[in-house]
Design a protein around this motif. Structure first.
Motif: not given
Length: 216
Positions: A12, A14, A22-24, A26, A83
């Motif tokens: 994800s 943002q 900005h990375y999320e 999984s 990250r």
């Protein structure tokens, strides 16, 4: 390789008001469970280059698989992606040392230099050479966002500047840049042309929405 009962990895993204991403990422995705077998080893041996990222080292199984496969590769390129929370530099250090080419961006160069060499920043060129010396690697590919890119090899430094580009979305620019560089590098064109083509393709990706440009 298909991993039954494990989901495809999802990231994800943002963007903040300044345009930075900005990375999320999984966790427990299929790529956390990659396994070696005779077919995979044969493919690695037949390949011109093995490209591996740093994120795949976050879980023990895929990390061990990568470690086992590297020895079968004739040429190795590591693409660092620091990250958080998957940015343990002590964990990544052995894989950096095994690379023939290390690809990273400017902020990652600063982080690695600060962690392993010195908290005092120097010129980009001196920091790049210091990182190469520390990890005993011969080639370093450095992206600098809107300022272009640099390639270090045989004590030489090649620089390519960006051209004015209407930036829509920077997602995927680094991957597109590296893909273009590898294509031209394997085609044995001059390094200056490799870097020029890679920067131009990165600009192209940035001029479209999403990681993969789509044209009508």
């Amino acid at each position: 390789q298909k991993i039954p009962h494990k989901p495809t990895g999802i990231v994800s993204i943002q963007k903040d008001p300044s345009g930075d991403s900005h990375y999320e990422i999984s966790s427990l995705a299929a790529w956390d469970f990659i396994q070696s077998n005779d077919e995979v080893i044969a493919r690695i041996k037949a390949a011109d280059v093995l490209v591996y990222g740093s994120l795949v080292t976050r879980k023990e199984l895929s990390r061990a698989t990568l470690d086992a496969l590297i020895k079968h590769a004739s040429f190795k390129i590591m693409d660092i992606n620091l990250r958080p929370p998957f940015d343990d530099l002590n964990l990544l250090s052995p894989f950096i040392r095994k690379a023939d080419v290390l690809k990273l961006n400017l902020e990652e160069l600063f982080q690695i230099h600060e962690y392993f060499i010195s908290r005092k920043r120097d010129t980009i060129e001196k920091m790049a050479h210091a990182v190469m010396d520390h990890f005993e690697i011969d080639q370093l590919l450095l992206t600098k966002g809107g300022e272009g890119a640099e390639f270090y090899y045989n004590k030489q430094r090649v620089i390519t500047q960006t051209k004015p580009t209407k930036v829509i979305d920077t997602t995927g620019c680094g991957d597109g840049f590296l893909a273009s560089f590898i294509y031209h590098f394997l085609s044995k064109v001059p390094i200056e042309k490799c870097l020029e083509s890679a920067v131009r393709y990165g600009e192209y990706v940035a001029s479209y929405e999403g990681a993969i440009p789509h044209q009508d």
